[in-house]
Design an enzyme around this catalytic site. Structure first.
Site, PDB file in Angstrom:
ATOM      1  N   TRP A   1      -6.545   0.471  17.631  1.00  0.00           N
ATOM      2  CA  TRP A   1      -5.544   1.533  17.702  1.00  0.00           C
ATOM      3  C   TRP A   1      -6.146   2.895  18.051  1.00  0.00           C
ATOM      4  O   TRP A   1      -5.545   3.938  17.800  1.00  0.00           O
ATOM      5  CB  TRP A   1      -4.716   1.590  16.405  1.00  0.00           C
ATOM      6  CG  TRP A   1      -3.685   0.493  16.379  1.00  0.00           C
ATOM      7  CD1 TRP A   1      -3.271  -0.253  17.443  1.00  0.00           C
ATOM      8  CD2 TRP A   1      -2.917   0.024  15.261  1.00  0.00           C
ATOM      9  NE1 TRP A   1      -2.307  -1.156  17.050  1.00  0.00           N
ATOM     10  CE2 TRP A   1      -2.072  -1.011  15.721  1.00  0.00           C
ATOM     11  CE3 TRP A   1      -2.868   0.377  13.904  1.00  0.00           C
ATOM     12  CZ2 TRP A   1      -1.189  -1.694  14.886  1.00  0.00           C
ATOM     13  CZ3 TRP A   1      -1.988  -0.303  13.075  1.00  0.00           C
ATOM     14  CH2 TRP A   1      -1.153  -1.326  13.568  1.00  0.00           C
TER      15      TRP A   1
ATOM     16  N   ARG B   1       9.545   6.796  20.037  1.00  0.00           N
ATOM     17  CA  ARG B   1       8.405   6.785  19.118  1.00  0.00           C
ATOM     18  C   ARG B   1       7.071   6.834  19.854  1.00  0.00           C
ATOM     19  O   ARG B   1       6.883   6.141  20.833  1.00  0.00           O
ATOM     20  CB  ARG B   1       8.416   5.526  18.249  1.00  0.00           C
ATOM     21  CG  ARG B   1       9.644   5.369  17.398  1.00  0.00           C
ATOM     22  CD  ARG B   1       9.687   6.467  16.346  1.00  0.00           C
ATOM     23  NE  ARG B   1      10.828   6.251  15.461  1.00  0.00           N
ATOM     24  CZ  ARG B   1      10.748   5.610  14.302  1.00  0.00           C
ATOM     25  NH1 ARG B   1       9.585   5.153  13.875  1.00  0.00           N
ATOM     26  NH2 ARG B   1      11.821   5.441  13.565  1.00  0.00           N
TER      27      ARG B   1
ATOM     28  N   HIS C   1      11.512  -4.098   6.972  1.00  0.00           N
ATOM     29  CA  HIS C   1      12.063  -3.398   8.129  1.00  0.00           C
ATOM     30  C   HIS C   1      13.570  -3.222   8.021  1.00  0.00           C
ATOM     31  O   HIS C   1      14.176  -2.508   8.799  1.00  0.00           O
ATOM     32  CB  HIS C   1      11.704  -4.139   9.415  1.00  0.00           C
ATOM     33  CG  HIS C   1      10.222  -4.351   9.538  1.00  0.00           C
ATOM     34  ND1 HIS C   1       9.606  -5.476   9.051  1.00  0.00           N
ATOM     35  CD2 HIS C   1       9.249  -3.559  10.032  1.00  0.00           C
ATOM     36  CE1 HIS C   1       8.300  -5.365   9.273  1.00  0.00           C
ATOM     37  NE2 HIS C   1       8.063  -4.208   9.857  1.00  0.00           N
TER      38      HIS C   1
ATOM     39  N   GLY D   1       0.787  -1.233   0.000  1.00  0.00           N
ATOM     40  CA  GLY D   1       0.000   0.000   0.000  1.00  0.00           C
ATOM     41  C   GLY D   1       0.812   1.274   0.000  1.00  0.00           C
ATOM     42  O   GLY D   1       0.736   2.073  -0.917  1.00  0.00           O
TER      43      GLY D   1
HETATM   44  N1  GLN Z   1      -1.482  -0.351   3.781  1.00  0.00           N
HETATM   45  C1  GLN Z   1      -0.613  -0.026   4.866  1.00  0.00           C
HETATM   46  C2  GLN Z   1       0.742   0.396   4.346  1.00  0.00           C
HETATM   47  O1  GLN Z   1       1.177  -0.104   3.378  1.00  0.00           O
HETATM   48  C3  GLN Z   1      -0.448  -1.180   5.808  1.00  0.00           C
HETATM   49  C4  GLN Z   1       0.379  -0.823   7.004  1.00  0.00           C
HETATM   50  C5  GLN Z   1       0.533  -1.916   8.025  1.00  0.00           C
HETATM   51  O2  GLN Z   1       0.250  -3.050   7.771  1.00  0.00           O
HETATM   52  N2  GLN Z   1       0.997  -1.614   9.173  1.00  0.00           N
HETATM   53  O3  GLN Z   1       1.424   1.211   4.922  1.00  0.00           O
END
Ligand code: GLN
Ligand code: ZN
Length: 775
Positions: free
Chosen positions: A570, A524, A703, A441
């Site tokens: 969240w 963070r 990551h 995304g």
């Molecule tokens: N669609 C979101 C992105 O790509 C998904 C984020 C996530 O899974 N934490 O940033």
């Protein structure tokens, strides 16, 4: 005379001062001395909020993480921290891999994981058969002296020995409980030193007591607290985040001077404890919700507390349910919250003020004839007014929404056809190659994008210019994806600061704050929205961006939404209705957006449920009830579309084994998940379970800044193909790309597409071979 105290305070600062100071220090823009000065000022700011309390807690502050502090206090520091004399360097190496930008001894940071069912991440203690503890109490003792110097009666906060063991991971085949004796020796020494320093009470946090403990661990609790009972310091055994349930008898049997219970989540156990604890034992009642942002109903709290106060007198203490770490600091800093709603809210500082009022009320002689307009009477009347206003408010209660939710029937929870039928219809329309490639995304959130969003929010940029700027970004993102050769494109999410916060302004019943930061890990923070009322969609949330992106390409562009369970988990949620009811409202709102996207011609819609697993209750016996409504909420938002519309979902973690039936019940046509770090092991579980729908197992770890090589991606996909039939495999990274730079993203995705192409060629050969065989 009841007493009031606090379990822990947010340490990031009203204005995220700690974040700024730490980040400046890490990037070598400030010295250790300057860092210490900042921290001292911040500590004073925090202590000043504790003035009305009978005890100020000490030891809850941390430069990074209080669990890591505990590891340092106990001398349980991995060797890779280095031997440097400089303790702060060693600390930050384990916290984040390096002490500062120029650290010569960078290493891998300790693993991070969630603190119980919160969104706070702690650094996992590491244990092995060679672990030895060695008390390092100087820093804690100094903090105690500092707070004393300011005139406070202090109560140090420690993580208890069993919760400390519970939180850690064993890196060889040894047993955690084998370490208990050695560990208790340190705790005994520590208590002795605290006693010498004049400490009367110590708060020992054992939240592991709200999880389901087996007999061996229960025994270990008995053993541990028996051993610690020699100490002259009084121990307040502190539990929170849930009911004691099966551990209630155990807790009552422990030889401690006091017990704290979370009266928000374990309300019915308060009276039981009040009855069963010894007259000499303190009962600390955590009545003010430390996990949420609502004003306490003080009248209701007093109804619970008064009989206990009568019974226990000064042995009743009143506190927040848990540490206030999980709350923002000060609601008075907010200037944009609707004036009707703002008085409903209490952040950390306001929660401590509530404690002060409760104390006044509890300690007032029942037959004293204080004048009616005294401070207390006014405060209680004001509280009652606010609580009632919230209950009656039309901002919170929307009859339309309630009516619409009531109309939902089970047929709304299911697609028209089953997966097998749907996927045929989708394949016929989408005409994707085998091993279709896509992303999750987001694309890199560059400085330029952030600055565009900031300028628009501050009014420095008008809407037209803002839209134009974002369209420019989307155009580039689409061009890049076409050049790379991806099959299913995304618009890149440049309009989103956060996958949950972004949606709040488009939803009635939800608000965002300006300063409502809550620490997530280290420096963070996240700023969870607040769900204050019945939720409904104000209007279109995402369609304009998706439509625009689709207008630029003939390849399918995925619509991109956050699912109801993640929006719920969240956010700060209402406490006047069940989470289930709120999830259903959110699901209906998302369902409307799904319908709008479909009507606008979107053929693939992804509904992210990154936080579905996070909502799992701490007790596994409660999992099914949660999963039932959570999966229903997903089905409700995803099922209103035609067979030909393809629904994706994404979850970025790798623990599915225990919830596979529920993942199957979500019935997304395609699920993308994190698997690259576990070398696709997870897929074996999908195979064993005979998971039926399409899967995109993440083929590389976003990551890490490393660019994955074609061969390694290919190998991972081949491993995946051993568990999942090839025609159901998708190729994608394991999460969104927003934290990466384009320079990393481009080669990584190019390699991913190359790997998919190579596999397609191999597959064609295979198919031809199979054909010849049939001939
Ligand atoms: N669609 C979101 C992105 O790509 C998904 C984020 C996530 O899974 N934490 O940033
Ligand atoms: Zn993810």
């Amino acid at each position: 005379m009841a007493k009031i105290h606090n379990l822990g305070f947010p340490r990031i600062g009203k204005n995220r001062e700690l974040k700024r100071a730490l980040e400046a220090y890490w990037s070598n823009q400030c010295s250790e001395k300057e860092l210490n000065r900042e921290v001292a000022a911040l500590r004073e700011q925090q202590l000043s909020a504790l003035e009305s309390l009978d005890f100020a807690q000490v030891g809850d502050f941390s430069l990074y993480d209080h669990v890591l502090d505990m590891s340092f206090l106990l001398g349980n520091v991995p060797d890779r921290a280095g031997t440097s004399e400089h303790e702060l360097d060693r600390y930050f190496r384990i916290a984040r891999g390096r002490a500062s930008a120029q650290d010569c001894c960078a290493t891998h940071a300790g693993e991070m994981t969630k603190w119980f069912d919160t969104n706070y991440h702690y650094i996992v203690p590491e244990f092995s058969s060679t672990t030895r503890f060695e008390l390092q109490a100087d820093s804690l003792l100094q903090q105690i002296r500092d707070a004393r110097g300011l005139g406070f009666e202090v109560k140090p906060v420690l993580i208890g020995p069993l919760t400390y063991l519970h939180l850690g991971k064993v890196t060889d085949d040894s047993q955690k409980l084998d370490l208990l004796d050695d560990l208790l020796t340190q705790y005994s020494q520590l208590l002795a030193r605290l006693n010498k320093a004049g400490v009367q009470w110590v708060q020992i946090d054992e939240p592991a007591l709200v999880t389901e403990l087996n007999a061996q661990w229960q025994m270990a609790y008995k053993y541990a607290y028996q051993r610690l009972s020699d100490s002259p310091v009084n121990v307040l055994l502190t539990t929170y985040f849930g009911e004691l349930a099966g551990n209630l008898d155990l807790v009552c049997s422990l030889p401690v001077e006091g017990v704290h219970i979370d009266a928000v989540r374990a309300q019915h156990e308060v009276d039981i404890l009040a009855e069963r604890l010894d007259a000499s034992q303190v009962l600390s009642v955590g009545i003010v919700d430390g996990r949420n942002v609502w004003r306490t109903d003080l009248a209701q709290a007093l109804t619970l507390l008064r009989p206990i106060a009568q019974r226990k007198g000064e042995k009743l203490w009143v506190a927040p349910s848990c540490s206030l770490l999980h709350c923002p600091v000060d609601v008075n800093a907010e200037t944009d919250i609707h004036p009707e709603i703002k008085p409903w809210l209490a952040f950390a500082e306001q929660k401590l003020e509530e404690l002060a009022i409760l104390k006044l009320a509890l300690n007032k002689q029942p037959n004293s004839h204080a004048p009616l307009d005294d401070e207390l009477t006014i405060a209680l009347a004001e509280n009652a007014r606010v609580i009632e206003a919230r209950q009656r408010s039309l901002l919170a209660n929307n009859a339309d929404v309630q009516e619409r939710v009531a109309k939902v029937d089970v047929s709304w929870l299911a697609r028209n056809s089953n997966y097998a039928t749907r996927i045929q219809a989708q394949r016929a329309i989408l005409k994707l190659p085998p091993f279709p490639t896509t992303t999750i995304g987001s694309f890199p959130q560059t400085q330029a994008i952030r600055s565009v969003r900031r300028r628009f929010l501050s009014g420095a940029m008008d809407e037209r210019a803002y839209h134009q700027a974002l369209e420019g970004v989307i155009q580039e993102t689409i061009q890049q994806q076409e050049a790379i050769g991806l099959d299913v494109l995304v618009h890149g999410e440049p309009e989103r600061n956060d996958m949950v916060e972004y949606f709040a302004p488009f939803l009635n019943g939800m608000l965002t704050t300006q300063y409502g930061w809550v620490q997530s890990y280290g420096s963070r923070c996240v700023k969870p929205p607040i769900i204050y009322g019945d939720v409904s969609r104000k209007g279109s949330m995402t369609t304009r961006w998706i439509e625009y992106a689709q207008s630029l390409t003939s390849k399918p562009v995925k619509g991109m939404l956050t699912g109801p369970v993640t929006l719920l988990n969240w956010s700060f949620v209402r406490n006047d209705q069940t989470r289930e009811a709120t999830a259903k409202q959110l699901a209906l709102a998302v369902r409307e957006e799904v319908a709008e996207l479909e009507a606008a011609g979107t053929r693939i819609i992804q509904i992210d449920e990154a936080a579905l697993r996070e909502g799992l209750p701490l007790k596994s016996s409660e999992w099914q009830a949660y999963l039932h409504w959570a999966v229903d909420a997903f089905r409700l938002c995803a099922s209103g579309v035609a067979d030909t519309t393809q629904i994706h979902t994404h979850m970025c973690y790798s623990q599915f084994n225990d919830i596979l039936p529920d993942i199957q019940r979500m019935d997304a046509d395609v699920i993308t998940i994190e698997t690259s770090r576990s070398q696709m092991k997870l897929l074996e579980a999908f195979k064993r379970f005979q998971y039926r729908n399409d899967i995109g197992p993440g083929v590389y770890d976003i990551h890490s800044p490393n660019v994955p090589q074609i061969e390694s991606i290919q190998r991972l996909i081949e491993t995946a193909a051993c568990s999942i039939p090839r025609e159901r495999l998708w190729i994608n990274p394991d999460c969104g790309l927003k934290t990466r730079a384009w320079a990393e993203v481009l080669p990584a995705l190019q390699n991913m597409v190359q790997a998919a192409r190579a596999l397609r060629n191999n597959s064609v050969d295979l198919e031809e071979e199979e054909l010849t065989l049939i001939d």
